[in-house]
Design a protein around this motif. Structure first.
Motif, PDB file in Angstrom:
ATOM      1  N   HIS A 157       1.150  -0.819  -0.010  1.00  0.00           N
ATOM      2  CA  HIS A 157      -0.218   0.127  -0.064  1.00  0.00           C
ATOM      3  C   HIS A 157       0.302   1.571   0.040  1.00  0.00           C
ATOM      4  CE1 HIS A 157      -3.265  -2.698   0.881  1.00  0.00           C
ATOM      5  NE2 HIS A 157      -2.764  -3.057   2.280  1.00  0.00           N
ATOM      6  N   LYS A 158       0.016   2.839  -0.251  1.00  0.00           N
ATOM      7  CA  LYS A 158       0.801   4.209  -0.238  1.00  0.00           C
ATOM      8  C   LYS A 158       1.752   4.454   0.951  1.00  0.00           C
ATOM      9  CE  LYS A 158      -1.499   5.239  -4.961  1.00  0.00           C
ATOM     10  NZ  LYS A 158      -1.382   6.384  -5.683  1.00  0.00           N
ATOM     11  N   LYS A 159       2.077   5.094   1.105  1.00  0.00           N
ATOM     12  CA  LYS A 159       2.092   5.525   2.717  1.00  0.00           C
ATOM     13  C   LYS A 159       1.597   6.484   2.815  1.00  0.00           C
ATOM     14  CE  LYS A 159       5.986   7.451   3.133  1.00  0.00           C
ATOM     15  NZ  LYS A 159       8.036   7.791   3.253  1.00  0.00           N
ATOM     16  N   CYS A 160       1.047   6.853   3.767  1.00  0.00           N
ATOM     17  CA  CYS A 160       0.629   8.583   4.118  1.00  0.00           C
ATOM     18  C   CYS A 160       0.936   9.453   4.764  1.00  0.00           C
ATOM     19  CB  CYS A 160      -0.871   8.093   5.501  1.00  0.00           C
ATOM     20  SG  CYS A 160      -1.085   9.826   6.524  1.00  0.00           S
ATOM     21  N   GLU A 161       0.870  10.515   3.876  1.00  0.00           N
ATOM     22  CA  GLU A 161       2.439  11.746   3.965  1.00  0.00           C
ATOM     23  C   GLU A 161       2.384  12.051   5.594  1.00  0.00           C
ATOM     24  OE1 GLU A 161       3.827  12.730   1.956  1.00  0.00           O
ATOM     25  OE2 GLU A 161       3.102  10.950   0.101  1.00  0.00           O
ATOM     26  N   ARG A 162       1.361  12.172   6.219  1.00  0.00           N
ATOM     27  CA  ARG A 162       1.338  12.562   7.704  1.00  0.00           C
ATOM     28  C   ARG A 162       1.283  11.462   8.580  1.00  0.00           C
ATOM     29  NH1 ARG A 162      -2.491  12.810  11.909  1.00  0.00           N
ATOM     30  NH2 ARG A 162      -2.481  14.294  12.630  1.00  0.00           N
ATOM     31  N   CYS A 163       0.736  10.323   8.469  1.00  0.00           N
ATOM     32  CA  CYS A 163       1.790   9.429   9.529  1.00  0.00           C
ATOM     33  C   CYS A 163       3.037   8.204   9.157  1.00  0.00           C
ATOM     34  CB  CYS A 163       0.255   8.595   9.835  1.00  0.00           C
ATOM     35  SG  CYS A 163      -0.386   7.173   9.651  1.00  0.00           S
ATOM     36  N   TRP A 164       2.947   7.940   8.237  1.00  0.00           N
ATOM     37  CA  TRP A 164       4.058   7.731   7.429  1.00  0.00           C
ATOM     38  C   TRP A 164       3.399   5.983   7.190  1.00  0.00           C
ATOM     39  CZ3 TRP A 164       9.428   8.480   7.320  1.00  0.00           C
ATOM     40  CH2 TRP A 164      10.093  10.185   6.748  1.00  0.00           C
ATOM     41  N   HIS A 165       2.082   5.502   7.801  1.00  0.00           N
ATOM     42  CA  HIS A 165       1.358   4.636   7.594  1.00  0.00           C
ATOM     43  C   HIS A 165       1.360   3.343   6.235  1.00  0.00           C
ATOM     44  CE1 HIS A 165       0.527   2.876  11.996  1.00  0.00           C
ATOM     45  NE2 HIS A 165       1.699   4.088  11.590  1.00  0.00           N
ATOM     46  N   HIS A 166       1.579   2.567   6.001  1.00  0.00           N
ATOM     47  CA  HIS A 166       1.195   2.355   4.525  1.00  0.00           C
ATOM     48  C   HIS A 166      -0.321   1.546   5.297  1.00  0.00           C
ATOM     49  CE1 HIS A 166       4.836   2.035   2.702  1.00  0.00           C
ATOM     50  NE2 HIS A 166       5.693   2.982   4.012  1.00  0.00           N
TER      51      HIS A 166
END
Length: 96
Positions: A56-65
């Motif tokens: 999955h893509k990485k969230c720009e805020r929390c960095w969770h994929h």
């Protein structure tokens, strides 16, 4: 994670928050007997760990994929948790 029945029950009590306790994007618990050969076995616990890179893509805020990153039109670079924390009531955690 792969754990015996007693430990698995304790880990599963954390629910979706298990990933926060482990500082990872996603975590699940399965039966120790189902652990693949590649899983690393703990020395003192009935536990084995297998790590797999997220697709999955990485969230720009929390960095969770997270699966939903890229699918929320108002915030295409964020996960649902971060959108809720920014625009909604925010997340509610109980353990981690």
């Amino acid at each position: 994670l792969y754990a015996d029945t007693a430990l698995a029950e304790k880990l599963k009590r954390l629910g979706a928050e298990l990933r926060f306790a482990l500082l990872t994007s996603e975590a699940s618990v399965a039966n120790l007997a189902d652990a693949p050969e590649s899983a690393v076995k703990a020395e003192q616990l009935p536990l084995a760990v297998a790590v797999v890179a997220s697709a999955h893509k990485k969230c720009e805020r929390c960095w969770h994929h997270r699966e939903e990153v890229g699918q929320i039109s108002e915030h295409p670079d964020l996960c649902q948790r971060c959108v809720s924390n920014i625009d909604g009531a925010g997340e509610e955690r109980h353990f981690a």
